[in-house]
Design a protein around this motif. Sequence first.
Motif, PDB file in Angstrom:
ATOM      1  N   VAL A  76     -16.426  41.661 -14.523  1.00 11.89           N
ATOM      2  CA  VAL A  76     -16.757  40.474 -15.306  1.00 11.89           C
ATOM      3  C   VAL A  76     -18.258  40.517 -15.617  1.00 11.89           C
ATOM      4  CG1 VAL A  76     -16.606  37.965 -15.469  1.00 11.89           C
ATOM      5  CG2 VAL A  76     -14.988  39.214 -14.018  1.00 11.89           C
ATOM      6  N   PRO A  77     -18.617  41.166 -16.737  1.00 11.76           N
ATOM      7  CA  PRO A  77     -20.035  41.210 -17.103  1.00 11.76           C
ATOM      8  C   PRO A  77     -20.514  39.820 -17.512  1.00 11.76           C
ATOM      9  CG  PRO A  77     -18.699  42.240 -18.811  1.00 11.76           C
ATOM     10  CD  PRO A  77     -17.773  41.850 -17.702  1.00 11.76           C
ATOM     11  N   HIS A  78     -21.815  39.578 -17.390  1.00  8.92           N
ATOM     12  CA  HIS A  78     -22.402  38.277 -17.761  1.00  8.92           C
ATOM     13  C   HIS A  78     -21.730  37.145 -16.987  1.00  8.92           C
ATOM     14  CE1 HIS A  78     -23.757  40.842 -21.030  1.00  8.92           C
ATOM     15  NE2 HIS A  78     -22.497  41.038 -21.378  1.00  8.92           N
ATOM     16  N   PHE A  79     -21.479  37.386 -15.714  1.00  9.95           N
ATOM     17  CA  PHE A  79     -20.665  36.509 -14.871  1.00  9.95           C
ATOM     18  C   PHE A  79     -21.119  35.054 -14.891  1.00  9.95           C
ATOM     19  CE2 PHE A  79     -19.449  34.841 -10.612  1.00  9.95           C
ATOM     20  CZ  PHE A  79     -18.075  35.001 -10.701  1.00  9.95           C
ATOM     21  N   GLU A  80     -22.416  34.823 -14.900  1.00  6.87           N
ATOM     22  CA  GLU A  80     -22.916  33.449 -14.758  1.00  6.87           C
ATOM     23  C   GLU A  80     -23.080  32.731 -16.097  1.00  6.87           C
ATOM     24  OE1 GLU A  80     -26.735  35.596 -15.668  1.00  6.87           O
ATOM     25  OE2 GLU A  80     -24.699  36.053 -15.153  1.00  6.87           O
ATOM     26  N   HIS A  92     -13.127  31.333 -16.047  1.00  5.57           N
ATOM     27  CA  HIS A  92     -11.993  31.963 -16.722  1.00  5.57           C
ATOM     28  C   HIS A  92     -11.534  33.202 -15.970  1.00  5.57           C
ATOM     29  CE1 HIS A  92      -9.670  34.200 -19.740  1.00  5.57           C
ATOM     30  NE2 HIS A  92      -9.275  32.990 -20.085  1.00  5.57           N
ATOM     31  N   ALA A  93     -12.482  33.965 -15.422  1.00  6.16           N
ATOM     32  CA  ALA A  93     -12.118  35.152 -14.638  1.00  6.16           C
ATOM     33  C   ALA A  93     -11.296  34.756 -13.411  1.00  6.16           C
ATOM     34  CB  ALA A  93     -13.370  35.912 -14.217  1.00  6.16           C
ATOM     35  N   GLU A  94     -11.671  33.654 -12.775  1.00  6.64           N
ATOM     36  CA  GLU A  94     -10.892  33.168 -11.631  1.00  6.64           C
ATOM     37  C   GLU A  94      -9.458  32.854 -12.057  1.00  6.64           C
ATOM     38  OE1 GLU A  94     -13.188  29.850 -10.274  1.00  6.64           O
ATOM     39  OE2 GLU A  94     -14.592  31.124  -9.160  1.00  6.64           O
ATOM     40  N   GLN A  95      -9.311  32.207 -13.204  1.00  2.84           N
ATOM     41  CA  GLN A  95      -7.981  31.880 -13.735  1.00  2.84           C
ATOM     42  C   GLN A  95      -7.172  33.155 -13.994  1.00  2.84           C
ATOM     43  OE1 GLN A  95      -8.131  29.503 -17.318  1.00  2.84           O
ATOM     44  NE2 GLN A  95      -6.066  30.115 -17.904  1.00  2.84           N
ATOM     45  N   VAL A  96      -7.817  34.161 -14.577  1.00  8.57           N
ATOM     46  CA  VAL A  96      -7.148  35.431 -14.858  1.00  8.57           C
ATOM     47  C   VAL A  96      -6.659  36.073 -13.561  1.00  8.57           C
ATOM     48  CG1 VAL A  96      -7.520  37.801 -15.685  1.00  8.57           C
ATOM     49  CG2 VAL A  96      -8.358  35.864 -17.028  1.00  8.57           C
ATOM     50  N   LEU A  97      -7.491  36.050 -12.520  1.00  9.92           N
ATOM     51  CA  LEU A  97      -7.089  36.640 -11.235  1.00  9.92           C
ATOM     52  C   LEU A  97      -5.893  35.920 -10.634  1.00  9.92           C
ATOM     53  CD1 LEU A  97     -10.407  37.467  -9.366  1.00  9.92           C
ATOM     54  CD2 LEU A  97      -8.809  39.049 -10.421  1.00  9.92           C
ATOM     55  N   VAL A  98      -5.898  34.602 -10.693  1.00 14.30           N
ATOM     56  CA  VAL A  98      -4.783  33.826 -10.136  1.00 14.30           C
ATOM     57  C   VAL A  98      -3.490  34.134 -10.877  1.00 14.30           C
ATOM     58  CG1 VAL A  98      -3.870  31.482  -9.886  1.00 14.30           C
ATOM     59  CG2 VAL A  98      -6.217  31.975  -9.192  1.00 14.30           C
ATOM     60  N   GLU A  99      -3.571  34.309 -12.187  1.00 23.08           N
ATOM     61  CA  GLU A  99      -2.382  34.572 -13.005  1.00 23.08           C
ATOM     62  C   GLU A  99      -1.961  36.036 -13.003  1.00 23.08           C
ATOM     63  OE1 GLU A  99      -3.492  33.021 -16.816  1.00 23.08           O
ATOM     64  OE2 GLU A  99      -3.416  30.944 -16.122  1.00 23.08           O
ATOM     65  N   SER A 100      -2.819  36.917 -12.529  1.00 20.83           N
ATOM     66  CA  SER A 100      -2.558  38.352 -12.564  1.00 20.83           C
ATOM     67  C   SER A 100      -1.574  38.769 -11.478  1.00 20.83           C
ATOM     68  CB  SER A 100      -3.871  39.121 -12.379  1.00 20.83           C
ATOM     69  OG  SER A 100      -3.617  40.499 -12.353  1.00 20.83           O
ATOM     70  N   ILE A 107     -15.267  41.971  -9.806  1.00 17.16           N
ATOM     71  CA  ILE A 107     -16.689  42.019  -9.500  1.00 17.16           C
ATOM     72  C   ILE A 107     -17.414  41.436 -10.702  1.00 17.16           C
ATOM     73  CG2 ILE A 107     -18.704  43.466  -9.047  1.00 17.16           C
ATOM     74  CD1 ILE A 107     -16.913  45.338  -7.492  1.00 17.16           C
ATOM     75  N   GLY A 108     -18.062  40.298 -10.469  1.00 15.19           N
ATOM     76  CA  GLY A 108     -18.851  39.659 -11.510  1.00 15.19           C
ATOM     77  C   GLY A 108     -20.274  40.180 -11.444  1.00 15.19           C
ATOM     78  N   ILE A 109     -20.803  40.559 -12.585  1.00 17.82           N
ATOM     79  CA  ILE A 109     -22.156  41.099 -12.657  1.00 17.82           C
ATOM     80  C   ILE A 109     -23.009  40.141 -13.488  1.00 17.82           C
ATOM     81  CG2 ILE A 109     -23.597  43.056 -13.320  1.00 17.82           C
ATOM     82  CD1 ILE A 109     -21.062  44.830 -13.104  1.00 17.82           C
ATOM     83  N   ASP A 110     -23.997  39.521 -12.829  1.00 19.28           N
ATOM     84  CA  ASP A 110     -24.895  38.604 -13.525  1.00 19.28           C
ATOM     85  C   ASP A 110     -25.767  39.355 -14.528  1.00 19.28           C
ATOM     86  OD1 ASP A 110     -24.035  36.504 -11.926  1.00 19.28           O
ATOM     87  OD2 ASP A 110     -25.846  36.443 -10.691  1.00 19.28           O
ATOM     88  N   GLU A 111     -26.305  38.590 -15.500  1.00 22.75           N
ATOM     89  CA  GLU A 111     -27.359  39.131 -16.349  1.00 22.75           C
ATOM     90  C   GLU A 111     -28.484  39.558 -15.398  1.00 22.75           C
ATOM     91  OE1 GLU A 111     -27.664  38.909 -19.939  1.00 22.75           O
ATOM     92  OE2 GLU A 111     -25.589  38.257 -20.054  1.00 22.75           O
ATOM     93  N   ASN A 112     -29.190  40.583 -15.699  1.00 19.95           N
ATOM     94  CA  ASN A 112     -30.312  41.084 -14.889  1.00 19.95           C
ATOM     95  C   ASN A 112     -29.890  41.638 -13.532  1.00 19.95           C
ATOM     96  OD1 ASN A 112     -32.396  40.500 -16.774  1.00 19.95           O
ATOM     97  ND2 ASN A 112     -32.214  38.353 -16.211  1.00 19.95           N
TER      98      ASN A 112
END
Length: 167
Positions: A76-80, A92-100, A107-112
């Motif tokens: 999940v790029p640009h996580f924040e 939204h990524a959390e929702q996708v994981l629950v439905e998957s 793995i969410g990757i923040d900007e910077n």
Amino acid sequence: ETGLDLLLKEAAEQGTALCGGSAGAGCWFNSIHSDSLRPDNVKNAECVKNELDDDELENWDYVKISGLGIIPAMCVPHFETTGTNDVARSEHAEQVLVESEDNVPAIGIDENAALVVDGDKAMVVSGDGEATCHVVVADEKTGETITEPIEPDGKLVPLEDLMDVQS
């Protein structure tokens, strides 16, 4: 079709340094949380912006797309960040994981921030001292997600341990 995916996988297996930002970071994962359906996310964005009204520009969904499968997780790029659709990527990524049904973490990757993977080990690098990465897992029993930050401490740890979030 062109075989580029096979060449990239072979390069990874041989220890070649592979990198990328945004979708380029995500392509190494099983799947990528993407904003590629955003209407103004095209080469000729100005033309699209002129042809669509505000509602059409803001009414879009993130999508989960396939990656190369080198890292066993969803990236999940640009996580924040929050998209122009006013939906937070992390939520939204959390929702996708629950439905998957594939039961892999994200793995969410923040900007910077960057996730550095060396063989079967990984670490987080923060470009500003605050940005980090996050492991997100879905609890199959409750339908909820657990998100834990990964400290950017400069230490390589087994990727498997990094993604082992306890509920």
